[in-house]
Design an enzyme around this catalytic site. Structure first.
Site, short mmCIF file in Angstrom:
data_model
loop_
_atom_site.label_atom_id
_atom_site.label_comp_id
_atom_site.label_asym_id
_atom_site.label_seq_id
_atom_site.Cartn_x
_atom_site.Cartn_y
_atom_site.Cartn_z
N GLY A 1 47.00 -10.30 4.17
CA GLY A 1 45.95 -11.31 4.10
C GLY A 1 46.33 -12.65 4.67
O GLY A 1 45.67 -13.16 5.59
N ASP B 1 54.25 -4.42 4.30
CA ASP B 1 52.91 -4.58 3.75
C ASP B 1 52.08 -3.38 4.14
O ASP B 1 51.91 -3.07 5.32
CB ASP B 1 52.27 -5.87 4.29
CG ASP B 1 51.10 -6.34 3.45
OD1 ASP B 1 50.34 -5.49 2.95
OD2 ASP B 1 50.93 -7.57 3.29
N CYS C 1 49.53 -15.14 -0.91
CA CYS C 1 49.35 -13.69 -0.88
C CYS C 1 47.86 -13.41 -0.80
O CYS C 1 47.15 -13.48 -1.80
CB CYS C 1 49.96 -13.05 -2.12
SG CYS C 1 49.72 -11.26 -2.18
N GLY C 2 47.39 -13.10 0.41
CA GLY C 2 45.97 -12.87 0.59
C GLY C 2 45.48 -11.61 -0.10
O GLY C 2 44.42 -11.62 -0.74
N HIS C 3 46.24 -10.52 0.01
CA HIS C 3 45.79 -9.29 -0.63
C HIS C 3 45.78 -9.46 -2.15
O HIS C 3 44.90 -8.94 -2.84
CB HIS C 3 46.64 -8.10 -0.20
CG HIS C 3 47.82 -7.81 -1.08
ND1 HIS C 3 49.05 -8.42 -0.91
CD2 HIS C 3 47.95 -6.99 -2.15
CE1 HIS C 3 49.89 -7.97 -1.83
NE2 HIS C 3 49.25 -7.11 -2.60
#
Length: 336
Positions: free
Chosen positions: A266, A261, A99-101
Protein backbone atom coordinates in the site's frame (compact mmCIF):
# COMPACT_ATOMS: atom_id res chain seq x y z
CA UNK A 1 2.28 -13.12 29.97
CA UNK A 2 -1.45 -12.42 29.79
CA UNK A 3 -3.66 -13.93 27.11
CA UNK A 4 -3.32 -11.88 23.92
CA UNK A 5 -6.48 -11.68 21.83
CA UNK A 6 -6.36 -10.79 18.16
CA UNK A 7 -8.51 -10.62 15.07
CA UNK A 8 -6.78 -11.36 11.77
CA UNK A 9 -7.39 -9.97 8.29
CA UNK A 10 -5.67 -10.20 4.95
CA UNK A 11 -5.44 -7.38 2.43
CA UNK A 12 -4.76 -8.65 -1.09
CA UNK A 13 -3.09 -11.69 0.45
CA UNK A 14 -0.87 -9.90 3.01
CA UNK A 15 -1.78 -10.78 6.62
CA UNK A 16 -2.58 -8.24 9.29
CA UNK A 17 -3.02 -9.28 12.94
CA UNK A 18 -4.89 -6.70 15.06
CA UNK A 19 -4.27 -6.93 18.82
CA UNK A 20 -7.45 -6.41 20.83
CA UNK A 21 -6.38 -7.36 24.37
CA UNK A 22 -3.25 -8.24 26.32
CA UNK A 23 -0.96 -5.26 25.70
CA UNK A 24 1.07 -3.72 28.50
CA UNK A 25 0.90 0.11 28.82
CA UNK A 26 2.49 2.00 25.93
CA UNK A 27 3.69 5.40 27.26
CA UNK A 28 3.60 8.46 25.01
CA UNK A 29 1.42 11.42 24.12
CA UNK A 30 1.32 10.66 20.38
CA UNK A 31 1.44 7.59 18.19
CA UNK A 32 4.95 8.58 17.07
CA UNK A 33 6.08 8.77 20.71
CA UNK A 34 4.49 5.39 21.43
CA UNK A 35 6.33 3.96 18.42
CA UNK A 36 9.60 5.24 19.89
CA UNK A 37 8.62 3.58 23.19
CA UNK A 38 8.04 0.29 21.38
CA UNK A 39 11.44 0.50 19.67
CA UNK A 40 13.16 1.37 22.94
CA UNK A 41 16.19 3.57 23.72
CA UNK A 42 19.08 2.80 21.40
CA UNK A 43 16.97 0.54 19.20
CA UNK A 44 15.84 0.95 15.61
CA UNK A 45 12.78 0.02 13.59
CA UNK A 46 14.35 -3.28 12.54
CA UNK A 47 16.30 -3.87 15.76
CA UNK A 48 14.03 -2.94 18.70
CA UNK A 49 15.07 -3.36 22.30
CA UNK A 50 13.56 -6.19 24.32
CA UNK A 51 10.71 -5.29 26.66
CA UNK A 52 7.22 -6.32 27.69
CA UNK A 53 5.61 -4.74 24.61
CA UNK A 54 8.10 -6.19 22.18
CA UNK A 55 7.60 -9.61 23.76
CA UNK A 56 3.99 -9.42 22.57
CA UNK A 57 5.19 -8.65 19.05
CA UNK A 58 7.58 -11.58 19.16
CA UNK A 59 4.85 -13.86 20.49
CA UNK A 60 2.54 -13.01 17.59
CA UNK A 61 5.02 -12.90 14.72
CA UNK A 62 7.41 -15.72 15.54
CA UNK A 63 6.79 -19.42 15.10
CA UNK A 64 4.86 -21.41 16.19
CA UNK A 65 2.12 -18.72 16.50
CA UNK A 66 3.22 -16.62 13.53
CA UNK A 67 5.58 -16.84 10.60
CA UNK A 68 8.24 -14.79 8.80
CA UNK A 69 5.63 -13.11 6.60
CA UNK A 70 3.32 -12.05 9.45
CA UNK A 71 2.37 -8.41 9.91
CA UNK A 72 0.17 -6.71 12.49
CA UNK A 73 -0.61 -3.74 14.64
CA UNK A 74 -1.15 -2.61 18.23
CA UNK A 75 -4.24 -0.40 18.51
CA UNK A 76 -3.44 2.64 20.70
CA UNK A 77 -5.16 5.97 21.43
CA UNK A 78 -5.31 8.58 18.69
CA UNK A 79 -3.28 11.78 18.92
CA UNK A 80 -6.48 13.80 19.34
CA UNK A 81 -10.23 13.67 18.71
CA UNK A 82 -9.74 14.07 14.97
CA UNK A 83 -8.98 10.36 14.54
CA UNK A 84 -10.84 7.25 15.62
CA UNK A 85 -7.73 5.47 16.98
CA UNK A 86 -4.01 5.03 16.48
CA UNK A 87 -1.86 2.04 15.57
CA UNK A 88 1.72 0.82 15.88
CA UNK A 89 2.65 -1.35 12.90
CA UNK A 90 4.94 -4.34 13.43
CA UNK A 91 6.52 -7.20 11.46
CA UNK A 92 9.01 -9.99 12.13
CA UNK A 93 11.98 -7.64 12.54
CA UNK A 94 10.38 -4.74 14.42
CA UNK A 95 8.21 -1.72 13.65
CA UNK A 96 7.30 0.39 10.63
CA UNK A 97 6.06 3.96 10.31
CA UNK A 98 3.50 3.24 7.58
CA UNK A 99 1.49 0.31 6.30
CA UNK A 100 -1.11 0.77 3.59
CA UNK A 101 -2.41 -2.78 3.59
CA UNK A 102 -2.69 -2.64 7.39
CA UNK A 103 -4.58 0.64 7.20
CA UNK A 104 -7.09 -0.96 4.83
CA UNK A 105 -7.49 -3.95 7.16
CA UNK A 106 -7.98 -1.64 10.15
CA UNK A 107 -10.67 0.31 8.29
CA UNK A 108 -12.56 -2.88 7.48
CA UNK A 109 -12.19 -4.11 11.06
CA UNK A 110 -13.36 -0.81 12.59
CA UNK A 111 -16.56 -1.00 10.56
CA UNK A 112 -17.04 -4.77 10.97
CA UNK A 113 -16.59 -4.47 14.75
CA UNK A 114 -18.98 -1.52 15.05
CA UNK A 115 -16.30 0.92 16.25
CA UNK A 116 -17.25 3.21 13.37
CA UNK A 117 -20.89 3.31 12.29
CA UNK A 118 -21.37 2.60 8.59
CA UNK A 119 -24.33 2.48 6.21
CA UNK A 120 -25.40 -0.67 4.39
CA UNK A 121 -24.76 1.19 1.13
CA UNK A 122 -22.17 3.91 0.70
CA UNK A 123 -18.80 4.99 2.07
CA UNK A 124 -17.52 5.83 5.55
CA UNK A 125 -14.10 7.31 6.46
CA UNK A 126 -12.05 5.75 9.28
CA UNK A 127 -9.33 8.16 10.41
CA UNK A 128 -6.23 6.55 11.89
CA UNK A 129 -3.12 8.07 13.46
CA UNK A 130 0.04 6.19 12.45
CA UNK A 131 3.69 7.02 13.23
CA UNK A 132 4.04 8.95 9.95
CA UNK A 133 0.88 11.03 10.41
CA UNK A 134 -2.89 10.82 9.99
CA UNK A 135 -4.28 8.59 7.26
CA UNK A 136 -7.79 7.64 6.22
CA UNK A 137 -9.32 4.32 5.26
CA UNK A 138 -12.58 4.94 3.40
CA UNK A 139 -14.64 1.78 3.69
CA UNK A 140 -16.94 1.00 0.77
CA UNK A 141 -20.22 -0.76 1.59
CA UNK A 142 -22.86 -2.46 -0.52
CA UNK A 143 -25.67 -4.75 0.56
CA UNK A 144 -24.61 -4.55 4.20
CA UNK A 145 -21.07 -5.77 3.64
CA UNK A 146 -17.67 -4.22 3.08
CA UNK A 147 -16.69 -4.48 -0.58
CA UNK A 148 -13.41 -2.52 -0.57
CA UNK A 149 -11.27 0.04 1.21
CA UNK A 150 -9.49 3.13 -0.13
CA UNK A 151 -6.37 4.19 1.75
CA UNK A 152 -5.50 7.90 1.60
CA UNK A 153 -1.88 8.32 2.60
CA UNK A 154 0.24 11.20 3.86
CA UNK A 155 1.73 13.22 0.97
CA UNK A 156 4.29 11.41 -1.15
CA UNK A 157 7.47 13.00 -2.44
CA UNK A 158 10.33 11.94 -4.68
CA UNK A 159 13.76 11.92 -3.03
CA UNK A 160 16.15 11.03 -5.88
CA UNK A 161 16.17 9.49 -9.35
CA UNK A 162 18.49 7.01 -11.05
CA UNK A 163 20.84 6.44 -8.13
CA UNK A 164 23.38 3.82 -9.29
CA UNK A 165 23.62 0.84 -6.95
CA UNK A 166 25.94 -2.13 -7.43
CA UNK A 167 24.47 -5.58 -6.81
CA UNK A 168 25.71 -9.09 -7.48
CA UNK A 169 23.30 -9.10 -10.45
CA UNK A 170 24.66 -5.88 -11.93
CA UNK A 171 24.21 -2.13 -11.60
CA UNK A 172 20.69 -0.96 -10.83
CA UNK A 173 19.37 2.58 -11.30
CA UNK A 174 17.24 3.22 -8.23
CA UNK A 175 14.51 5.81 -7.63
CA UNK A 176 13.88 6.86 -4.03
CA UNK A 177 10.56 8.22 -2.76
CA UNK A 178 8.83 8.77 0.58
CA UNK A 179 5.18 8.13 1.46
CA UNK A 180 5.07 7.53 5.20
CA UNK A 181 8.13 5.32 4.76
CA UNK A 182 11.04 5.41 2.32
CA UNK A 183 11.03 3.02 -0.64
CA UNK A 184 13.60 2.38 -3.35
CA UNK A 185 12.22 1.39 -6.77
CA UNK A 186 14.16 -0.51 -9.42
CA UNK A 187 13.19 -2.12 -12.72
CA UNK A 188 13.56 -5.88 -12.30
CA UNK A 189 14.73 -6.26 -15.92
CA UNK A 190 17.77 -4.05 -15.17
CA UNK A 191 18.97 -6.97 -13.05
CA UNK A 192 17.91 -9.60 -15.56
CA UNK A 193 14.90 -10.60 -13.48
CA UNK A 194 11.18 -11.09 -13.97
CA UNK A 195 8.68 -10.50 -11.19
CA UNK A 196 7.61 -14.12 -10.76
CA UNK A 197 7.42 -16.59 -7.92
CA UNK A 198 10.24 -18.60 -9.46
CA UNK A 199 12.51 -15.54 -9.27
CA UNK A 200 11.72 -14.72 -5.63
CA UNK A 201 15.08 -15.87 -4.18
CA UNK A 202 16.97 -13.58 -6.58
CA UNK A 203 14.48 -10.74 -6.08
CA UNK A 204 14.85 -10.95 -2.32
CA UNK A 205 18.63 -11.06 -2.56
CA UNK A 206 18.67 -8.02 -4.85
CA UNK A 207 16.28 -6.14 -2.58
CA UNK A 208 18.43 -6.82 0.47
CA UNK A 209 21.60 -5.72 -1.35
CA UNK A 210 20.00 -2.48 -2.57
CA UNK A 211 18.63 -1.65 0.86
CA UNK A 212 22.04 -2.21 2.45
CA UNK A 213 23.83 -0.17 -0.24
CA UNK A 214 21.53 2.82 0.34
CA UNK A 215 22.07 2.93 4.10
CA UNK A 216 22.88 6.53 4.96
CA UNK A 217 22.16 7.89 1.48
CA UNK A 218 21.04 11.54 1.81
CA UNK A 219 17.90 10.96 -0.28
CA UNK A 220 16.63 8.45 2.28
CA UNK A 221 16.61 11.09 5.03
CA UNK A 222 13.26 12.54 6.11
CA UNK A 223 13.09 16.09 7.51
CA UNK A 224 11.01 14.89 10.47
CA UNK A 225 13.92 12.83 11.77
CA UNK A 226 15.39 9.34 11.98
CA UNK A 227 12.11 7.50 12.72
CA UNK A 228 10.97 8.21 9.14
CA UNK A 229 14.40 7.97 7.52
CA UNK A 230 16.23 5.11 5.86
CA UNK A 231 15.04 2.68 3.19
CA UNK A 232 12.23 0.54 4.55
CA UNK A 233 11.41 -1.40 1.39
CA UNK A 234 12.75 -2.09 -2.09
CA UNK A 235 10.21 -2.35 -4.91
CA UNK A 236 11.30 -4.44 -7.89
CA UNK A 237 8.80 -3.82 -10.67
CA UNK A 238 8.05 -4.62 -14.28
CA UNK A 239 5.79 -3.11 -16.93
CA UNK A 240 2.62 -4.82 -18.13
CA UNK A 241 0.38 -3.61 -20.98
CA UNK A 242 -1.43 -0.38 -20.10
CA UNK A 243 -5.13 -0.53 -19.32
CA UNK A 244 -7.65 1.97 -20.74
CA UNK A 245 -7.33 3.81 -17.42
CA UNK A 246 -3.57 4.10 -17.13
CA UNK A 247 -0.34 2.16 -16.50
CA UNK A 248 -0.21 -1.44 -15.32
CA UNK A 249 2.74 -2.79 -13.34
CA UNK A 250 3.65 -5.88 -11.34
CA UNK A 251 5.99 -5.70 -8.34
CA UNK A 252 7.45 -7.53 -5.43
CA UNK A 253 8.30 -5.40 -2.40
CA UNK A 254 11.13 -6.66 -0.20
CA UNK A 255 11.14 -4.99 3.19
CA UNK A 256 12.81 -5.17 6.59
CA UNK A 257 15.19 -8.16 6.62
CA UNK A 258 14.11 -9.89 3.42
CA UNK A 259 10.39 -10.02 4.12
CA UNK A 260 8.14 -10.26 1.02
CA UNK A 261 4.89 -8.32 0.74
CA UNK A 262 2.20 -10.67 -0.58
CA UNK A 263 0.10 -7.65 -1.60
CA UNK A 264 1.15 -4.95 -4.09
CA UNK A 265 2.23 -2.92 -0.98
CA UNK A 266 0.00 0.00 0.00
CA UNK A 267 2.50 2.66 1.04
CA UNK A 268 4.92 1.38 -1.59
CA UNK A 269 2.20 1.89 -4.21
CA UNK A 270 1.99 5.52 -3.02
CA UNK A 271 5.66 5.98 -3.93
CA UNK A 272 5.17 4.34 -7.32
CA UNK A 273 2.33 6.79 -7.98
CA UNK A 274 4.53 9.76 -7.11
CA UNK A 275 7.28 8.54 -9.45
CA UNK A 276 4.89 7.83 -12.32
CA UNK A 277 3.28 11.24 -11.91
CA UNK A 278 6.67 12.95 -12.05
CA UNK A 279 7.44 10.98 -15.23
CA UNK A 280 4.21 12.25 -16.79
CA UNK A 281 2.82 8.73 -17.06
CA UNK A 282 -0.05 9.21 -14.61
CA UNK A 283 -2.30 12.23 -14.93
CA UNK A 284 -5.60 13.44 -13.44
CA UNK A 285 -8.34 10.84 -13.72
CA UNK A 286 -5.89 8.01 -14.46
CA UNK A 287 -5.23 4.95 -12.31
CA UNK A 288 -2.26 2.67 -11.80
CA UNK A 289 -3.26 -0.99 -11.82
CA UNK A 290 -0.66 -2.41 -9.44
CA UNK A 291 -0.27 -6.18 -9.28
CA UNK A 292 1.57 -8.28 -6.70
CA UNK A 293 3.72 -11.34 -7.26
CA UNK A 294 0.73 -13.39 -6.01
CA UNK A 295 -1.59 -11.88 -8.64
CA UNK A 296 -3.64 -9.67 -6.30
CA UNK A 297 -4.19 -6.03 -7.28
CA UNK A 298 -4.49 -2.50 -5.93
CA UNK A 299 -5.57 0.52 -7.94
CA UNK A 300 -4.00 3.89 -7.15
CA UNK A 301 -4.30 7.51 -8.16
CA UNK A 302 -2.66 10.86 -7.42
CA UNK A 303 -4.63 13.74 -5.92
CA UNK A 304 -3.63 17.34 -5.36
CA UNK A 305 -0.59 18.18 -3.24
CA UNK A 306 1.13 14.82 -3.64
CA UNK A 307 -1.63 12.96 -1.79
CA UNK A 308 -2.28 9.46 -3.09
CA UNK A 309 -5.14 7.00 -2.79
CA UNK A 310 -4.86 3.23 -3.04
CA UNK A 311 -7.89 0.92 -3.23
CA UNK A 312 -8.00 -2.77 -2.38
CA UNK A 313 -9.95 -5.40 -0.48
CA UNK A 314 -9.57 -6.72 3.06
CA UNK A 315 -11.14 -9.86 4.52
CA UNK A 316 -11.33 -11.26 8.02
CA UNK A 317 -9.59 -14.62 8.43
CA UNK A 318 -10.07 -15.50 12.12
CA UNK A 319 -9.81 -14.70 15.81
CA UNK A 320 -7.22 -15.93 18.28
CA UNK A 321 -6.45 -16.11 21.98
CA UNK A 322 -2.70 -16.63 22.31
CA UNK A 323 -1.08 -17.82 25.54
CA UNK A 324 2.34 -18.89 26.77
CA UNK A 325 2.56 -22.00 28.93
CA UNK A 326 4.98 -21.10 31.77
CA UNK A 327 6.66 -24.48 31.26
CA UNK A 328 7.14 -24.04 27.51
CA UNK A 329 10.90 -23.75 26.83
CA UNK A 330 10.25 -21.95 23.54
CA UNK A 331 8.51 -19.05 25.28
CA UNK A 332 7.55 -16.39 22.75
CA UNK A 333 8.85 -18.53 19.91
CA UNK A 334 11.59 -18.58 17.31
CA UNK A 335 12.51 -17.62 13.75
CA UNK A 336 13.95 -19.80 11.04
Amino acid sequence: MNTVRTVDYHTAGEPFRIVLEGLPPVPGDTVAERCATAIGPGGSGTAPRRGALDDVRRLLVQEPRGHAGMYGGFVVPADDDGAHFGVLFWHKDGYSTACGHGTMALGAWAVDAGLVAAPDHGDVPVRIDVPSGRVTATVHRDGGRTTGVTFRNVPARVGARKVPVATTLGIAEVDIAHAGACYASVRARDLGLDVTRAALPDLVRAGAEIRAALAGHPATWHPDGPLLSGVYGVILHEELPDTPFGPHQRNVTVFADGQIDRSPCGSGTSTRLALLAEDGRLGPGEDLLHESVTGTVFTGRVLAGGVTEVTGTAYRTGEHAFTVDPHDPLGTGFQL
